[in-house]
Design a protein around this motif. Structure first.
Motif, PDB file in Angstrom:
ATOM      1  N   ASP A   1       0.874  -1.178   0.000  1.00  0.00           N
ATOM      2  CA  ASP A   1       0.000   0.000   0.000  1.00  0.00           C
ATOM      3  C   ASP A   1       0.910   1.226   0.000  1.00  0.00           C
ATOM      4  OD1 ASP A   1      -2.215   1.676   0.226  1.00  0.00           O
ATOM      5  OD2 ASP A   1      -2.270   1.513   2.403  1.00  0.00           O
ATOM      6  N   GLY A   2       1.745   1.359  -1.009  1.00  0.00           N
ATOM      7  CA  GLY A   2       2.722   2.438  -1.059  1.00  0.00           C
ATOM      8  C   GLY A   2       3.837   2.177  -0.065  1.00  0.00           C
ATOM      9  N   SER A   3       4.033   3.083   0.917  1.00  0.00           N
ATOM     10  CA  SER A   3       5.070   2.890   1.935  1.00  0.00           C
ATOM     11  C   SER A   3       4.614   1.942   3.036  1.00  0.00           C
ATOM     12  CB  SER A   3       5.458   4.238   2.547  1.00  0.00           C
ATOM     13  OG  SER A   3       4.336   4.803   3.215  1.00  0.00           O
ATOM     14  N   SER A   4       3.373   1.521   2.985  1.00  0.00           N
ATOM     15  CA  SER A   4       2.818   0.581   3.953  1.00  0.00           C
ATOM     16  C   SER A   4       2.511  -0.739   3.258  1.00  0.00           C
ATOM     17  CB  SER A   4       1.526   1.150   4.552  1.00  0.00           C
ATOM     18  OG  SER A   4       1.778   2.348   5.233  1.00  0.00           O
ATOM     19  N   ALA A   5       2.052  -1.699   4.043  1.00  0.00           N
ATOM     20  CA  ALA A   5       1.643  -2.982   3.475  1.00  0.00           C
ATOM     21  C   ALA A   5       0.370  -3.434   4.186  1.00  0.00           C
ATOM     22  CB  ALA A   5       2.744  -4.029   3.634  1.00  0.00           C
ATOM     23  N   TRP A   6      -0.410  -4.232   3.489  1.00  0.00           N
ATOM     24  CA  TRP A   6      -1.651  -4.751   4.059  1.00  0.00           C
ATOM     25  C   TRP A   6      -1.370  -5.947   4.956  1.00  0.00           C
ATOM     26  CZ3 TRP A   6      -5.764  -1.854   3.851  1.00  0.00           C
ATOM     27  CH2 TRP A   6      -5.902  -0.950   2.806  1.00  0.00           C
ATOM     28  N   LEU A   7      -2.172  -6.088   5.986  1.00  0.00           N
ATOM     29  CA  LEU A   7      -2.088  -7.253   6.849  1.00  0.00           C
ATOM     30  C   LEU A   7      -3.491  -7.677   7.245  1.00  0.00           C
ATOM     31  CD1 LEU A   7      -2.398  -6.517  10.253  1.00  0.00           C
ATOM     32  CD2 LEU A   7      -0.561  -5.038   9.492  1.00  0.00           C
ATOM     33  N   ARG A   8      -3.579  -8.881   7.755  1.00  0.00           N
ATOM     34  CA  ARG A   8      -4.827  -9.411   8.313  1.00  0.00           C
ATOM     35  C   ARG A   8      -4.641  -9.519   9.815  1.00  0.00           C
ATOM     36  NH1 ARG A   8      -9.113  -9.723   4.613  1.00  0.00           N
ATOM     37  NH2 ARG A   8      -8.100  -9.660   2.595  1.00  0.00           N
ATOM     38  N   TYR A   9      -5.702  -9.204  10.532  1.00  0.00           N
ATOM     39  CA  TYR A   9      -5.649  -9.133  11.983  1.00  0.00           C
ATOM     40  C   TYR A   9      -6.810  -9.897  12.588  1.00  0.00           C
ATOM     41  CZ  TYR A   9      -6.593  -6.849  16.505  1.00  0.00           C
ATOM     42  OH  TYR A   9      -6.885  -6.598  17.820  1.00  0.00           O
ATOM     43  N   LEU A  10      -6.521 -10.747  13.572  1.00  0.00           N
ATOM     44  CA  LEU A  10      -7.537 -11.450  14.355  1.00  0.00           C
ATOM     45  C   LEU A  10      -7.477 -10.923  15.784  1.00  0.00           C
ATOM     46  CD1 LEU A  10      -6.918 -15.165  13.270  1.00  0.00           C
ATOM     47  CD2 LEU A  10      -8.613 -13.566  12.357  1.00  0.00           C
ATOM     48  N   SER A  11      -8.643 -10.763  16.400  1.00  0.00           N
ATOM     49  CA  SER A  11      -8.740 -10.246  17.758  1.00  0.00           C
ATOM     50  C   SER A  11      -9.397 -11.264  18.677  1.00  0.00           C
ATOM     51  CB  SER A  11      -9.576  -8.961  17.753  1.00  0.00           C
ATOM     52  OG  SER A  11      -9.895  -8.554  19.065  1.00  0.00           O
ATOM     53  N   ALA A  12      -8.943 -11.310  19.930  1.00  0.00           N
ATOM     54  CA  ALA A  12      -9.575 -12.186  20.915  1.00  0.00           C
ATOM     55  C   ALA A  12     -11.004 -11.750  21.200  1.00  0.00           C
ATOM     56  CB  ALA A  12      -8.771 -12.175  22.222  1.00  0.00           C
ATOM     57  N   ASP A  13     -11.318 -10.483  20.986  1.00  0.00           N
ATOM     58  CA  ASP A  13     -12.622  -9.936  21.340  1.00  0.00           C
ATOM     59  C   ASP A  13     -13.686 -10.059  20.257  1.00  0.00           C
ATOM     60  OD1 ASP A  13     -11.638  -9.124  23.842  1.00  0.00           O
ATOM     61  OD2 ASP A  13     -10.849  -7.282  22.978  1.00  0.00           O
ATOM     62  N   PHE A  14     -13.293 -10.403  19.029  1.00  0.00           N
ATOM     63  CA  PHE A  14     -14.245 -10.431  17.926  1.00  0.00           C
ATOM     64  C   PHE A  14     -13.992 -11.629  17.008  1.00  0.00           C
ATOM     65  CE2 PHE A  14     -13.594  -6.017  19.165  1.00  0.00           C
ATOM     66  CZ  PHE A  14     -14.896  -5.634  19.453  1.00  0.00           C
ATOM     67  N   ASP A  15     -14.996 -12.008  16.229  1.00  0.00           N
ATOM     68  CA  ASP A  15     -14.880 -13.127  15.291  1.00  0.00           C
ATOM     69  C   ASP A  15     -14.494 -12.673  13.889  1.00  0.00           C
ATOM     70  OD1 ASP A  15     -15.510 -14.952  17.247  1.00  0.00           O
ATOM     71  OD2 ASP A  15     -17.645 -15.008  16.748  1.00  0.00           O
ATOM     72  N   ASN A  16     -14.271 -11.394  13.695  1.00  0.00           N
ATOM     73  CA  ASN A  16     -13.945 -10.835  12.385  1.00  0.00           C
ATOM     74  C   ASN A  16     -12.498 -11.113  11.992  1.00  0.00           C
ATOM     75  OD1 ASN A  16     -16.077  -9.356  13.736  1.00  0.00           O
ATOM     76  ND2 ASN A  16     -16.064  -7.987  12.012  1.00  0.00           N
ATOM     77  N   VAL A  17     -12.238 -11.005  10.698  1.00  0.00           N
ATOM     78  CA  VAL A  17     -10.883 -10.890  10.169  1.00  0.00           C
ATOM     79  C   VAL A  17     -10.793  -9.478   9.627  1.00  0.00           C
ATOM     80  CG1 VAL A  17      -9.223 -11.664   8.442  1.00  0.00           C
ATOM     81  CG2 VAL A  17     -10.749 -13.317   9.507  1.00  0.00           C
ATOM     82  N   TYR A  18      -9.844  -8.709  10.147  1.00  0.00           N
ATOM     83  CA  TYR A  18      -9.706  -7.316   9.736  1.00  0.00           C
ATOM     84  C   TYR A  18      -8.588  -7.173   8.721  1.00  0.00           C
ATOM     85  CZ  TYR A  18     -12.504  -6.543  13.883  1.00  0.00           C
ATOM     86  OH  TYR A  18     -13.497  -6.589  14.821  1.00  0.00           O
ATOM     87  N   ARG A  19      -8.760  -6.267   7.769  1.00  0.00           N
ATOM     88  CA  ARG A  19      -7.729  -5.936   6.783  1.00  0.00           C
ATOM     89  C   ARG A  19      -7.325  -4.506   7.054  1.00  0.00           C
ATOM     90  NH1 ARG A  19      -7.947  -3.771   1.125  1.00  0.00           N
ATOM     91  NH2 ARG A  19      -6.091  -4.551   0.074  1.00  0.00           N
ATOM     92  N   ILE A  20      -6.068  -4.307   7.465  1.00  0.00           N
ATOM     93  CA  ILE A  20      -5.576  -2.977   7.776  1.00  0.00           C
ATOM     94  C   ILE A  20      -4.197  -2.779   7.157  1.00  0.00           C
ATOM     95  CG2 ILE A  20      -6.936  -2.663   9.891  1.00  0.00           C
ATOM     96  CD1 ILE A  20      -4.628  -3.635  11.522  1.00  0.00           C
ATOM     97  N   SER A  21      -3.784  -1.539   7.075  1.00  0.00           N
ATOM     98  CA  SER A  21      -2.501  -1.182   6.486  1.00  0.00           C
ATOM     99  C   SER A  21      -1.582  -0.645   7.586  1.00  0.00           C
ATOM    100  CB  SER A  21      -2.734  -0.123   5.411  1.00  0.00           C
ATOM    101  OG  SER A  21      -1.526   0.303   4.849  1.00  0.00           O
ATOM    102  N   HIS A  22      -0.311  -1.055   7.569  1.00  0.00           N
ATOM    103  CA  HIS A  22       0.669  -0.585   8.553  1.00  0.00           C
ATOM    104  C   HIS A  22       1.987  -0.305   7.854  1.00  0.00           C
ATOM    105  CE1 HIS A  22      -0.371  -0.574  12.839  1.00  0.00           C
ATOM    106  NE2 HIS A  22      -1.305  -1.455  12.530  1.00  0.00           N
ATOM    107  N   LEU A  23       2.804   0.534   8.486  1.00  0.00           N
ATOM    108  CA  LEU A  23       4.138   0.803   7.968  1.00  0.00           C
ATOM    109  C   LEU A  23       4.952  -0.482   7.954  1.00  0.00           C
ATOM    110  CD1 LEU A  23       4.963   4.143   9.803  1.00  0.00           C
ATOM    111  CD2 LEU A  23       4.333   3.842   7.404  1.00  0.00           C
TER     112      LEU A  23
END
Length: 100
Positions: free
Chosen positions: A64-86
């Motif tokens: 994502d330019g200077s960042s990259a996409w990742l997938r995130y799982l949380s203990a509090d939710f059943d979702n799979v999140y897609r977020i961008s981080h450096l």
């Protein structure tokens, strides 16, 4: 994206990807996907570690330019999140093979 689609969407796929133990806050999953997701936490660019029992983060191969996409799982939710981080941050890596 393909995996979460096969697991019937990002809003419920996380529960199927999380292991049956190891997650804090009673956030264990079923591992019915056989992904075996454990909460490995994250390492931020400045060197601090966090979320070792509450979050699982995996880099994707998409930039994502200077960042990259990742997938995130949380203990509090059943979702799979897609977020961008450096890219200086540290997250887990999982190699997934296409099945023909």
């Amino acid at each position: 994206t393909v995996m979460t689609g096969l697991l019937r969407g990002a809003s419920i796929a996380g529960h199927k990807m999380k292991m049956t133990h190891g997650w804090g806050s009673e956030g264990n999953g079923t591992n019915s996907s056989q992904f075996e997701g454990f909460p490995g936490g994250k390492r931020m660019a400045a060197g601090q570690f966090s979320n070792s029992r509450s979050g699982g983060y995996w880099w994707s191969s998409s930039s994502d330019g200077s960042s990259a996409w990742l997938r995130y799982l949380s203990a509090d939710f059943d979702n799979v999140y897609r977020i961008s981080h450096l890219q200086q941050n540290g997250f887990s890596v999982r190699c997934i093979r296409d099945v023909e």
